[in-house]
Motif scaffolding. Structure first.
Motif: not given
Length: 282
Positions: A181-186, A196-197, A202-205
């Motif tokens: 649907n064009g929605r960002p995953l990140f 950030a998700t 939750e995502i960490r770099f």
């Protein structure tokens, strides 16, 4: 001189180390310590009037073995007198940044079994072993969906404790990925409000999330994306980050010496709590 809680050095470590920031910390009272690991407890249906069946879940341990990270920094007296910045604090922060990256690399990406020196811990990557998803080129929507599904369908998935840790190089790729649907995953973080998700997790770099034959603060191997349960990233705290300045060590040359050190351990609680993507080629 022990570092005060909340010092710039401690903040630097937590800023750059994903594992230090999200892992489960255990205070260690000796150089090795066993952390209990509970086995599965069964659930059974008992007919009316029947005896309760017996269950004996296995209780074993995860071994934490502390190693020392440190360095001795030699500073010219002239730099202390002439520089317009706090030279000692900046060197301490620089050490903390590289320690954070090296700790993450040791915990996440080293490719050999721990030997207590060049490979201080057995990493998540090594523990997962043949279960690592290896893919060439850029990450795809399907790669991310598959690896998240693997973790979600594992026995140790728990939504509140779910975490993604990825090498910093993935940021650019993740920003371009969208669903049907064009929605960002990140979704990037909003400072002070939300992390950030990725797919709502939750995502960490971390610059340490790369494969490496030995623990390094500048690993050059393949970038990794790890999904799992943060409760199974066990960080052993033996001694905090400490520093000591001596003006006697360089008596003959007008060079004060600064020692910085910490003693830490790491272990994976359950390898089944994690799934890993490795990018094997550009």
């Amino acid at each position: 001189m022990p570092e005060e809680y909340g010092s710039e050095v401690i903040q630097t470590v937590e800023q750059y180390s994903a594992v230090e920031a999200v892992g489960r910390h255990v205070n260690m009272t000796s150089d090795t310590q066993k952390t209990p690991r509970m086995g599965d407890v069964d659930v059974q249906i008992i007919p009316k009037g029947s005896a309760y069946p017996e269950d004996q879940p296995a209780l074993d341990n995860v071994l934490l073995d502390a190693v020392k990270f440190g360095d001795r920094i030699i500073i010219a007296e002239e730099d202390l007198q002439d520089a317009r910045v706090d030279v000692i604090t900046e060197y301490q922060k620089g050490w903390a940044t590289n320690y954070a990256r090296m700790f993450d690399n040791a915990a996440l990406g080293t490719t050999a079994v721990a030997n207590g020196t060049t490979v201080p811990f057995t990493s998540v990557y090594k523990e997962v072993g043949t279960g690592v998803l290896k893919t060439a080129g850029a990450l795809t929507y399907q790669d991310l969906s598959d690896i998240l599904s693997t973790a979600e369908n594992g026995r140790y998935w728990n939504e509140p404790d779910a975490i993604v840790i990825a090498h910093t190089s993935f940021k650019g790729q993740l920003r371009t990925l969208v669903d049907g649907n064009g929605r960002p995953l990140f979704l990037d973080s909003v400072p002070g409000k939300q992390p950030a998700t990725l797919f709502g997790v939750e995502i960490r770099f971390s610059d340490g999330a790369k494969t490496s034959t030995t623990a390094k603060h500048t690993p050059t191997g393949n970038p990794l994306l790890i999904v799992g349960n943060r409760r199974h990233l066990i960080v052993g705290d033996r001694t905090p980050v400490e520093s000591l300045i001596s003006f006697d060590a360089g008596f003959g040359t007008d060079e004060p010496h600064v020692k910085v050190r910490t003693r830490k351990a790491f272990a994976v609680g359950r390898k089944e709590a994690f799934s890993v993507v490795e990018i094997t080629a550009s």
